[in-house]
Design a protein around this motif. Structure first.
Motif, PDB file in Angstrom:
ATOM      1  N   THR A 136      -7.066   0.392   4.694  1.00 19.03           N
ATOM      2  CA  THR A 136      -5.567   0.169   4.278  1.00 19.03           C
ATOM      3  C   THR A 136      -5.350  -0.007   2.790  1.00 19.03           C
ATOM      4  N   SER A 137      -6.266  -0.878   2.170  1.00 21.86           N
ATOM      5  CA  SER A 137      -5.987  -1.281   0.741  1.00 21.86           C
ATOM      6  C   SER A 137      -6.567  -0.044  -0.157  1.00 21.86           C
ATOM      7  N   LEU A 156       3.149   1.665   5.720  1.00 21.55           N
ATOM      8  CA  LEU A 156       2.375   1.270   6.897  1.00 21.55           C
ATOM      9  C   LEU A 156       0.868   0.864   6.108  1.00 21.55           C
ATOM     10  N   ALA A 157       0.542   1.250   5.202  1.00 20.06           N
ATOM     11  CA  ALA A 157      -0.543   0.829   4.512  1.00 20.06           C
ATOM     12  C   ALA A 157      -0.345  -0.407   4.135  1.00 20.06           C
ATOM     13  N   PHE A 158       0.688  -0.878   3.436  1.00 20.88           N
ATOM     14  CA  PHE A 158       0.835  -2.136   2.965  1.00 20.88           C
ATOM     15  C   PHE A 158       0.866  -3.296   4.287  1.00 20.88           C
ATOM     16  N   LYS A 204      -3.240   2.007   9.620  1.00 25.29           N
ATOM     17  CA  LYS A 204      -3.924   3.263   8.941  1.00 25.29           C
ATOM     18  C   LYS A 204      -3.392   4.547   9.892  1.00 25.29           C
ATOM     19  N   ALA A 205      -2.233   4.755   9.526  1.00 23.74           N
ATOM     20  CA  ALA A 205      -1.818   6.398  10.022  1.00 23.74           C
ATOM     21  C   ALA A 205      -2.695   7.371   9.677  1.00 23.74           C
ATOM     22  N   LEU A 241      -3.212   3.018  -3.426  1.00 18.68           N
ATOM     23  CA  LEU A 241      -3.026   3.720  -4.960  1.00 18.68           C
ATOM     24  C   LEU A 241      -3.240   5.026  -5.073  1.00 18.68           C
ATOM     25  N   PRO A 242      -3.843   5.794  -3.969  1.00 15.26           N
ATOM     26  CA  PRO A 242      -3.891   7.148  -3.769  1.00 15.26           C
ATOM     27  C   PRO A 242      -2.573   7.693  -3.124  1.00 15.26           C
TER      28      PRO A 242
END
Length: 201
Positions: free
Chosen positions: A74-75, A121-123, A127-128, A79-80
Motif C-alpha cells: 500500500t505504501s 484506502l492505501a493510506f 489494497k483494493a 505516490l503513483p
C-alpha cells in the motif's frame, strides 16, 4: 493456462481501460464529431493516460519510490495514485471539458473519484484491486452509454462481463489480491460511475 491468466493482467491493464472507454464512446456516439477532433483527443489521451504514467513509473523506480510495476504494498501505491489523480485532473480540465463532451467528462470525473478512493484506502493500508476498479468502472460506463444512446450493445456487455471475470481470476491466480480486495475494487470502480450517471444521462 498459467501464461494466459498472467497475460490477462497486462492485456487489460488499468492504464488502457480509460482509453478503451473513450474509443468505445466515439465508436457508438450518434453525434457528429469531426475525425480531426477525435484523432486529437485520442492522441492527447494516449500521451497523458498511458505514455506519461509509464514514464513517471520509471522515474519513481529510478528514485527508489517503487519496487515493481505491480505496486505490491500500500505504501508503494500512494505516490503513483497521487500522480494519477493529477493526470486525470489535467485531462478533465484541458482535454475533456464539460462544454465539449459531457459524457466523457463525467466518465473521467468518475475515474478521478475512484482513484481518490483507492488512494484513501492505501493510506488505510487496504489494497483494493486497481485492475478491478478500472474494468468495472468501464463496464458500468458502457451500460450507462447503452441507455443514454438507446443502443443495443448486449454483445459488448457480455464480453465485458467475461473480461471482468477473467481479470478477477487472473489477479487471484497470481496471488495479487484476496477476494475482499477484488470486491472492494469492483465497488470503488462502479459506484462513482453510477452516482454520476444522473448528471449526464
Amino acid at each position: 493456462m498459467d501464461h494466459i491468466l498472467k497475460s490477462i493482467s497486462f492485456i487489460f491493464h488499468p492504464l488502457l481501460m480509460p482509453l478503451l472507454g473513450v474509443i468505445f464512446y466515439f465508436s457508438k456516439s450518434p453525434r457528429f464529431i469531426p475525425k480531426e477532433v477525435i484523432g486529437a483527443k485520442l492522441i492527447s489521451l494516449f500521451i497523458l493516460s498511458v505514455v506519461l504514467p509509464i514514464l513517471l513509473y520509471f522515474l519513481l523506480k529510478t528514485l527508489g519510490k517503487v519496487k515493481s510495476i505491480h505496486l505490491e504494498t500500500t505504501s508503494e501505491r500512494i505516490l503513483p495514485l497521487v500522480l494519477n489523480c493529477i493526470v486525470v485532473i489535467i485531462v478533465i480540465q484541458r482535454i475533456l471539458t464539460p462544454t465539449q463532451i459531457i459524457e466523457l467528462y463525467f466518465f473521467f470525473v468518475g475515474i478521478l473519484i475512484s482513484s481518490m478512493a483507492c488512494l484513501i484506502l492505501a493510506f488505510l493500508k487496504f489494497k483494493a484491486s486497481i485492475h478491478m476498479i478500472a474494468v468495472s468502472g468501464v463496464f458500468m460506463y458502457f451500460i450507462a452509454l447503452s441507455i443514454h444512446f438507446s443502443i443495443n450493445i448486449n454483445g459488448t456487455l457480455a464480453l465485458m462481463a467475461i473480461i471482468s471475470g477473467a481479470v478477477a481470476t487472473s489477479r487471484l491466480h497470481v496471488n495479487a489480491h484476496t477476494y475482499k480486495e477484488l470486491l472492494m475494487g469492483i465497488f470503488v470502480g462502479v459506484i462513482p460511475q453510477l452516482i454520476l450517471v444522473p448528471y449526464w444521462l
